[in-house]
Structure formats: C-alpha cells, structure tokens
Motif scaffolding. Structure first.
Motif, mmCIF file in Angstrom:
data_model
loop_
_atom_site.group_PDB
_atom_site.id
_atom_site.type_symbol
_atom_site.label_atom_id
_atom_site.label_comp_id
_atom_site.label_asym_id
_atom_site.label_seq_id
_atom_site.Cartn_x
_atom_site.Cartn_y
_atom_site.Cartn_z
ATOM 1 N N SER A 180 -10.490 2.926 -3.592
ATOM 2 C CA SER A 180 -9.710 2.118 -4.145
ATOM 3 C C SER A 180 -9.935 0.563 -3.561
ATOM 4 N N CYS A 181 -10.403 0.594 -2.381
ATOM 5 C CA CYS A 181 -10.414 -0.604 -1.897
ATOM 6 C C CYS A 181 -11.475 -0.625 -0.395
ATOM 7 N N ARG A 182 -11.965 -1.620 0.194
ATOM 8 C CA ARG A 182 -12.618 -1.582 1.266
ATOM 9 C C ARG A 182 -11.911 -1.010 2.509
ATOM 10 N N GLU A 183 -10.497 -1.299 2.818
ATOM 11 C CA GLU A 183 -9.812 -0.445 3.661
ATOM 12 C C GLU A 183 -9.999 1.046 3.662
ATOM 13 N N GLU A 184 -10.050 1.553 2.442
ATOM 14 C CA GLU A 184 -10.128 3.072 2.092
ATOM 15 C C GLU A 184 -11.418 3.529 2.368
ATOM 16 N N GLU A 185 -12.392 2.630 1.989
ATOM 17 C CA GLU A 185 -13.878 3.061 2.553
ATOM 18 C C GLU A 185 -14.173 3.156 3.859
ATOM 19 N N PRO A 335 8.185 -9.844 -4.239
ATOM 20 C CA PRO A 335 7.960 -9.633 -2.781
ATOM 21 C C PRO A 335 7.873 -8.221 -2.341
ATOM 22 N N VAL A 336 6.948 -7.598 -1.514
ATOM 23 C CA VAL A 336 6.971 -6.312 -1.122
ATOM 24 C C VAL A 336 6.883 -6.338 0.557
ATOM 25 N N VAL A 337 7.728 -5.431 0.966
ATOM 26 C CA VAL A 337 7.638 -5.085 2.532
ATOM 27 C C VAL A 337 7.039 -3.513 2.579
ATOM 28 N N ALA A 338 5.675 -3.447 3.149
ATOM 29 C CA ALA A 338 5.228 -2.303 2.905
ATOM 30 C C ALA A 338 4.727 -1.926 4.372
ATOM 31 N N SER A 339 4.428 -0.462 4.622
ATOM 32 C CA SER A 339 3.967 0.332 5.815
ATOM 33 C C SER A 339 2.452 -0.510 5.821
ATOM 34 N N ALA A 340 1.623 -0.943 6.808
ATOM 35 C CA ALA A 340 0.557 -1.282 7.332
ATOM 36 C C ALA A 340 -0.236 -0.224 7.411
ATOM 37 N N VAL A 341 -0.503 0.479 6.179
ATOM 38 C CA VAL A 341 -1.580 1.601 6.092
ATOM 39 C C VAL A 341 -2.534 1.547 4.852
ATOM 40 N N GLY A 342 -3.695 2.054 5.077
ATOM 41 C CA GLY A 342 -4.377 2.094 3.954
ATOM 42 C C GLY A 342 -4.597 1.099 2.916
ATOM 43 N N GLY A 343 -4.673 1.289 1.537
ATOM 44 C CA GLY A 343 -4.833 0.400 0.719
ATOM 45 C C GLY A 343 -3.930 -0.616 0.488
ATOM 46 N N LEU A 344 -2.482 -0.495 1.017
ATOM 47 C CA LEU A 344 -1.352 -1.343 1.435
ATOM 48 C C LEU A 344 -1.960 -2.766 1.944
ATOM 49 N N HIS A 345 -3.021 -2.721 2.811
ATOM 50 C CA HIS A 345 -3.545 -3.893 3.414
ATOM 51 C C HIS A 345 -4.119 -4.698 2.601
ATOM 52 N N SER A 346 -4.756 -4.116 1.501
ATOM 53 C CA SER A 346 -5.499 -4.912 0.327
ATOM 54 C C SER A 346 -4.492 -5.704 -0.466
ATOM 55 N N LEU A 347 -3.278 -5.019 -0.942
ATOM 56 C CA LEU A 347 -2.488 -5.318 -1.876
ATOM 57 C C LEU A 347 -1.232 -6.528 -1.424
ATOM 58 N N VAL A 348 -0.935 -6.024 0.138
ATOM 59 C CA VAL A 348 0.111 -7.219 0.395
ATOM 60 C C VAL A 348 -0.424 -7.876 1.722
ATOM 61 N N ASP A 349 -0.550 -9.368 1.217
ATOM 62 C CA ASP A 349 -1.142 -10.337 2.164
ATOM 63 C C ASP A 349 0.146 -10.804 2.908
ATOM 64 N N ASP A 350 0.048 -10.382 4.222
ATOM 65 C CA ASP A 350 1.166 -10.505 5.228
ATOM 66 C C ASP A 350 1.593 -11.938 5.188
ATOM 67 N N GLY A 351 2.627 -12.262 4.921
ATOM 68 C CA GLY A 351 3.283 -13.618 4.961
ATOM 69 C C GLY A 351 2.990 -14.540 3.796
ATOM 70 N N ASP A 352 2.232 -13.876 2.909
ATOM 71 C CA ASP A 352 2.070 -14.790 1.578
ATOM 72 C C ASP A 352 2.478 -14.004 0.538
ATOM 73 N N THR A 353 2.227 -12.881 0.376
ATOM 74 C CA THR A 353 2.892 -11.908 -0.822
ATOM 75 C C THR A 353 3.992 -11.291 -0.370
ATOM 76 N N GLY A 354 4.386 -10.960 0.775
ATOM 77 C CA GLY A 354 5.151 -10.128 1.425
ATOM 78 C C GLY A 354 4.807 -9.997 2.746
ATOM 79 N N PHE A 355 5.383 -8.838 3.437
ATOM 80 C CA PHE A 355 5.306 -8.386 4.739
ATOM 81 C C PHE A 355 4.656 -6.985 5.052
ATOM 82 N N LEU A 356 3.777 -6.780 5.832
ATOM 83 C CA LEU A 356 3.396 -5.584 6.167
ATOM 84 C C LEU A 356 3.867 -5.260 7.697
#
Length: 418
Positions: A180-185, A335-356
């Motif tokens: 689904s994303c570069r991080e998953e690859e 805004p989303v606060v999410a675990s810093a894992v897998g594809g969430l790195h692609s979806l949540v821009d830390d500090g811009d659209t939410g926090f990881l």
C-alpha cells in the motif's frame, strides 16, 4: 503453460476478467466485527472501481453463517460468488483445513464461465487457493497480503510457523505483490528479501462522496454526544492488534473528567467476546464508566458522521499495512493520533495532520491528544491539511494502477517458484 494468443488478444483490446479471492470474509459484510475489517472495504471499493473501469470481476468468498450461497451481482462487471466449503460455522483459525475444497469449487465455477486472465488473492489463505489456481489455469497470480506473519510478530502478535512457511512459498511464486505504500515495501524487503515477482504500490483510496469535512456540532447531535465536551474516537475491531486498551488507558492518562471516548467496533476472532468483556472491565477498573461509550459497528455512510464528530481519532494499532481508519478520519478533516507503525507513517504527517506515537505508550498518546485539545487553531490547521492530503487517495486511481499491472502480467512469463 502460458496462456495462448486469446489471452494476449484480450489484454490488447482491454477486455479482462479477474478472479478475486477473498476466502475468509465477504466484501458484502459489515466491517468492524468478526473477521470483517479494512480488508472488506478494500476489496469492495477496489473491485467496484475495477468494474467501473471495464474489468469483469468475480469475487470468490466462502459461504459462512452470515452469508447465503450463490451469486450476488453487485453492479455491472462485479459478481460476488459465495462458495460452499466446510461447515457454515467455522472459525478463522480452522479455515486452512478447507482451502482445498474451496479451491475446487472456485475452479469449477471458473470453468463454467470460461476461465480468468488473472487471479488476485487477498490475505494468505486466499493466496494458497490462488497459487493452485495459477498453476492449474496458467494465469498470473497477484497477492495482496494485508497482514504478514513476520510483520505481526514484530508487533508482538506472533502467528504459527506454518503460516510463515505458507506465506514464504506464496511470495516465491507470486507474479506480483501489492503493497500500500513505500514504508510497507521497505518493511517487506527487510523481512522477506526481494521476491521473484514485482512489488507494486497500490495505495488504497477513500470514498470522498461519503468522507469529507462537515459540521462537527451537527455530527455530535446526530450521534448523541454533547457538542461541548472533548470527544476521542476509536474505530476498529475490539482485539489486541487494534489496541482499544491503549485508547482507554490514554483517556485515563489524559485526566480530563469531561472528555469522552467513543469506541466503534465489535468482537473479533474466537476470543472476541472475552476481549470485549476485558475492555469493559478495564473501563470499570480505571473508573471511566461515565466517559467511555461502546458502539456497534456502523455502516460507512454513518461512520463518516462519527469521524466528523470527533476532536481526534486514536489509532493505536500494533501493526498496520496501511490504516484505512486514519485515511477516512483525515478525509473528514479530523486530526489523528496513531502508532508509529507500518503504513501509518504515510498517512499521518507528524505535527502537520496529527501525531505519531512510538511504542503505543498511553501516556504519550494522552500528551499528543492533549496538545490537539488545548490548541484549537493547531487542531483546525491539522484537520484542513489532513483533508487536502487525503484527497490524493482515490479508489479510481488505485484501480487504474491495478488494471495496468494486470495487463502487463498477462503478456509476461509466469514466475515459477524455486
């Protein structure tokens, strides 16, 4: 064992038939409980977009206790086939025993309709079926794993060794593997090496006609939440992988008696009822009975109202290949606060659209949530930025990439596992 001129001609003129395998769960089921989740949405929406793009799709799924046997024409070019295989009431953990029977029935149906040009599996159980279909029909095999044993093990959720061996065999013979994303690859290559087939990034989409920014106060009234209180939202199955306990503990660490946490989701797996009971017990143990509300899984058109109602969406998963909940929330401007894992790195821009948040630490989640609640201007900016960035993800774009991949594979030499 390559397809002949007829398959090449089909690819050339743009007419194609794809056998989509979704053995363990039907795309027609309500996501959020049992074995239904983001994969159901993925298969339903992506195949719908493929059908609208002129690809004839047959989605094969097992007929279970909550689905009827036979065929359902979902829309032009898309038919869901509920395949009888094994007892109706069969837990996911026992489905490996009926894969051969399921595959026999799928092959029979494919023979009755004149075969397929490509077989595309979703999840490893479907991959086992698709692997055999590839060799019996001589057609390309595409796999979207959604979750992988080694990825889950890294997140603290180990799978049996036989699943890992099966996935390794599938990876070795797949003509293409969709991520689904570069991080998953990157994660895939680190854990499994370079496959013989190609890796293709097919980012999932979001239905923007349903998921978009809207009036928060109106959304709160629609779901019965006081517009004046801070609202946290968790969406997903009540299971350890999704981390509802982290969301509950984060609410406790927040220390605000006016805040509410709404958990939308249901029991999942053989221990599902026990896990739901444990979640309720945790709420009582922490003295949060008046601040936590459990809601049954919701249809998509209603789920979007919950996203719009929330001040922040919490996604504390142990692992996520992509994270559709985070994308849908972002599309609604939340805004989303999410675990810093897998594809969430692609979806949540830390500090811009939410926090990881690293390490799924409830206190760290609470700190990030508190920042959003305490800074309305930051929250508003995050929501606006999230909605703009989410607009890049569409199912029609994903389907276009996938259709091109299918066409390319039909005129290439098949990968043969070593």
């Amino acid at each position: 064992d390559r397809p002949g001129m007829s398959t090449m001609l089909v690819a050339f003129i743009g007419l194609m038939r794809v056998a989509v395998i979704s053995l363990h769960t039907s795309p027609l089921l309500q996501p959020g409980s049992g074995d239904s989740g983001g994969m159901n949405v993925y298969v339903r929406e992506l195949v719908s977009s493929l059908a609208q793009a002129g690809v004839e799709c047959f989605t094969y799924t097992r007929a279970g206790h909550d689905t009827a046997p036979g065929e359902v024409v979902v829309e032009p070019n898309h038919t869901v086939v509920h395949v009888e295989a094994g007892p109706r009431h069969l837990p996911k953990e026992a489905l490996a025993e009926i894969v051969d029977e399921f595959t026999d029935r799928v092959l029979e149906h494919l023979a009755s309709i004149g075969g397929a040009d490509v077989v595309h599996a979703n999840y490893w159980l479907s991959g086992v079926a698709a692997h055999r279909i590839k060799h019996e029909l001589g057609i390309p095999f595409v796999s979207t794993f959604h979750t992988l044993a080694r990825v889950k093990a890294e997140g603290g959720d180990p799978e049996p060794a036989w699943r890992d061996r099966a996935e390794a065999e599938l990876i070795n013979c797949a003509d293409a593997i969709c991520v689904s994303c570069r991080e998953e690859e990157d994660q895939f290559r680190r854990l499994y090496g370079d496959p013989q087939g190609q890796i293709e990034i097919i980012a999932p989409g979001v239905e923007h006609a349903l998921f978009g920014p809207g009036d928060r106060a109106g959304a709160r009234r629609a779901i019965g939440v006081d517009p004046a209180v801070p609202m946290l939202l968790f969406v997903g199955r009540i299971q350890p992988l999704k981390g509802p306990d982290v969301a509950i503990r984060a609410l406790h660490a927040l220390g605000r008696r006016d805040a509410q946490l709404v958990l939308v989701g249901g029991a999942s797996g053989h221990a599902g009822d026990t896990e739901v009971e444990q979640a309720h017990e945790l709420v009582d143990e922490l003295g949060l009975h008046d601040q936590v509300r459990f809601v049954e899984p919701q249809p998509h058109h209603i789920l979007s109202t919950y996203y719009r109602a929330a001040d922040v969406v919490v996604v504390p998963s142990r692992s996520e290949s992509f994270g559709l909940v985070a994308l849908e929330a972002a599309a609604c401007g939340t805004p989303v606060v999410a675990s810093a894992v897998g594809g969430l790195h692609s979806l949540v821009d830390d500090g811009d659209t939410g926090f990881l948040v690293p390490d799924r630490n409830p206190t760290a989640f609470a700190k990030a949530i508190q920042t959003i609640l305490d800074e309305p201007l930051l929250a508003e900016t995050m929501g606006e930025t999230a909605a703009v960035r989410a607009s890049r993800y569409t199912w029609s774009f994903a389907a276009a990439r996938l259709r091109r991949l299918y066409s390319d594979l039909t005129v290439r030499q098949l990968v043969h596992g070593e």
